[in-house]
Write an enzyme that holds these catalytic residues in place. Sequence first.
Site, PDB file in Angstrom:
ATOM      1  N   LYS A 138      -9.073  -6.389  -7.262  1.00 36.88           N
ATOM      2  CA  LYS A 138      -9.990  -5.487  -7.552  1.00 36.88           C
ATOM      3  C   LYS A 138      -8.959  -4.388  -8.334  1.00 36.88           C
ATOM      4  O   LYS A 138      -9.748  -2.544  -9.218  1.00 36.88           O
ATOM      5  CB  LYS A 138     -10.916  -5.092  -6.836  1.00 36.88           C
ATOM      6  N   LYS A 168      -1.564 -12.042  -9.955  1.00 34.54           N
ATOM      7  CA  LYS A 168      -3.230 -11.892  -8.384  1.00 34.54           C
ATOM      8  C   LYS A 168      -4.227 -11.350  -9.123  1.00 34.54           C
ATOM      9  O   LYS A 168      -4.129 -10.281 -10.282  1.00 34.54           O
ATOM     10  CB  LYS A 168      -2.582 -11.739  -7.642  1.00 34.54           C
ATOM     11  N   LYS A 189       0.774  -1.510   0.213  1.00 36.63           N
ATOM     12  CA  LYS A 189      -0.264  -0.042  -0.206  1.00 36.63           C
ATOM     13  C   LYS A 189       1.009   1.277   0.051  1.00 36.63           C
ATOM     14  O   LYS A 189       0.447   2.747  -0.596  1.00 36.63           O
ATOM     15  CB  LYS A 189      -0.759   0.372   0.889  1.00 36.63           C
TER      16      LYS A 189
HETATM   17  P1  TYM Z   1     -10.904  -8.985  -0.244  1.00 34.05           P
HETATM   18  O1  TYM Z   1     -12.292  -8.529  -0.711  1.00 34.05           O
HETATM   19  O2  TYM Z   1      -9.736  -8.794  -0.718  1.00 34.05           O
HETATM   20  O3  TYM Z   1     -11.017 -10.606  -0.862  1.00 34.05           O
HETATM   21  C1  TYM Z   1     -11.716 -11.147  -0.328  1.00 34.05           C
HETATM   22  C2  TYM Z   1     -11.574 -12.413  -0.326  1.00 34.05           C
HETATM   23  O4  TYM Z   1     -11.226 -12.522  -1.876  1.00 34.05           O
HETATM   24  C3  TYM Z   1     -10.096 -13.604  -1.922  1.00 34.05           C
HETATM   25  N1  TYM Z   1      -9.130 -12.644  -3.299  1.00 34.05           N
HETATM   26  C4  TYM Z   1      -8.598 -14.336  -3.625  1.00 34.05           C
HETATM   27  N2  TYM Z   1      -8.072 -14.971  -3.733  1.00 34.05           N
HETATM   28  C5  TYM Z   1      -7.610 -15.880  -4.918  1.00 34.05           C
HETATM   29  N3  TYM Z   1      -7.253 -15.666  -6.373  1.00 34.05           N
HETATM   30  C6  TYM Z   1      -7.414 -13.993  -6.592  1.00 34.05           C
HETATM   31  N4  TYM Z   1      -6.979 -13.294  -7.518  1.00 34.05           N
HETATM   32  C7  TYM Z   1      -8.231 -12.910  -4.656  1.00 34.05           C
HETATM   33  N5  TYM Z   1      -8.457 -11.851  -4.768  1.00 34.05           N
HETATM   34  C8  TYM Z   1      -9.494 -12.136  -3.841  1.00 34.05           C
HETATM   35  C9  TYM Z   1      -9.363 -12.836  -0.430  1.00 34.05           C
HETATM   36  O5  TYM Z   1      -8.363 -13.700  -0.468  1.00 34.05           O
HETATM   37  C10 TYM Z   1     -10.138 -12.841   0.757  1.00 34.05           C
HETATM   38  O6  TYM Z   1     -11.026 -13.898   1.007  1.00 34.05           O
HETATM   39  N6  TYM Z   1      -9.049  -7.876   4.100  1.00 34.05           N
HETATM   40  C11 TYM Z   1      -9.474  -9.000   3.340  1.00 34.05           C
HETATM   41  C12 TYM Z   1     -10.935  -8.750   4.144  1.00 34.05           C
HETATM   42  C13 TYM Z   1     -11.336  -8.917   5.518  1.00 34.05           C
HETATM   43  C14 TYM Z   1     -12.157 -10.416   5.740  1.00 34.05           C
HETATM   44  C15 TYM Z   1     -11.516 -10.054   7.392  1.00 34.05           C
HETATM   45  C16 TYM Z   1     -11.763 -11.709   5.819  1.00 34.05           C
HETATM   46  C17 TYM Z   1     -11.522  -8.282   6.302  1.00 34.05           C
HETATM   47  N7  TYM Z   1     -11.925  -8.917   7.837  1.00 34.05           N
HETATM   48  C18 TYM Z   1     -11.431 -11.434   8.285  1.00 34.05           C
HETATM   49  C19 TYM Z   1     -11.507 -12.868   6.491  1.00 34.05           C
HETATM   50  C20 TYM Z   1     -11.668 -12.080   8.109  1.00 34.05           C
HETATM   51  C21 TYM Z   1      -9.725  -8.139   2.058  1.00 34.05           C
HETATM   52  O7  TYM Z   1      -8.950  -7.083   1.497  1.00 34.05           O
HETATM   53  O8  TYM Z   1      -9.768  -9.255   0.976  1.00 34.05           O
END
Ligand code: TYM
Length: 331
Positions: A197, A194, A111
Amino acid sequence: METVVSGIRSTGNLHLGNYFGAIRNFVKMQHEHRCFFFIADYHSLTTHPTPGDLHRNVRQVLIEYLAAGIDPNAATLYIQSDVPEVTELYLLLNMNAYKGELERCTSFKEKIRKQPDNVNAGLLTYPVLMAADIIIHKASKVPVGKDQEQHLEMARTFANRFNRLYKTDYFPPPYAFNFDMELVKVPGLDGATKMGKSESEGNAIFLSDDPKAIKKKVMRATTDSGPERPGEEMSQPIENLFNLMRVVSSEDTLNHFLDAFNKATIRYGDLKKQLTEDMISFTKPLRERILELDADNQYLAKVARMGAEKARESAAKTVREVREIIGFKTF
Ligand code: TYM
């Protein structure tokens, strides 16, 4: 029965990475475990969305959770900011989270690189808020993609540290989890390893993309000049296309193209055409449900209300008990 918690940030439409890394697991686990799935809207504030965007994104993620098959009567599906108890636990955990370990976190370093003008304290303590999300329901399993592995390690550290400090075993240590294999990392179409978004335009296939958009993105996906002789090694962009095929296509299809690659007879145009077709048939039913749900505000409001109630009950109990453990007493 185990307690399962996971969340998705409300910063835009969901893509195939979110689906195969996370939601697919949620749907599989929801009937067998005590599940909490939420929309991480507090987390989305690190990028300063406008009030209009904030709400629109939360609503969209709620719709897409439901369209993907989360049953709000089986799992507790809620919006993070409907459960303010999370912020109290976050504050309490922050007292035992150290600057050094937070600065070493890979996502924080990334970040700093990506948004050097907005290195706010919320970014630094992002893993602490995540830990609060998870341990507020005393979860042991957290279905996430590979990119969240380090955050889960930190959540475990904070849970264990609390237990040690207060000589208790109150919080179970939470583990990153994927249903039937190792943690998943779905690649992007632009050659990046990867799908995300906030990556470049054309990197991600969204669950709400129409067939035309999917076709355009896949056809433009990065490739190379093709193998010149049998047995050549794959470049990253080509490996990405095969890994995408692994998630949306049948094994026969995948093997057919792998074989063609290995014999150096492959035509990337054919591979892309097949990948487009399989992505369209995978996303089509999802897209239809997304459109239906989008028109049903009343249902969405009911789901959010029901989820908030159930999640708050569980969260309030934990915060009450944590306050007692820490030594806050009522006179
Ligand atoms: P976020 O919103 O970026 O992603 C949500 C979930 O999707 C998975 N993911 C992926 N898995 C495989 N390949 C990819 N290219 C890919 N892109 C995204 C992420 O691993 C995630 O499981 N910090 C977290 C949100 C969060 C969270 C939590 C998750 C907040 N509190 C507590 C678990 C438990 C996040 O930004 O995920």
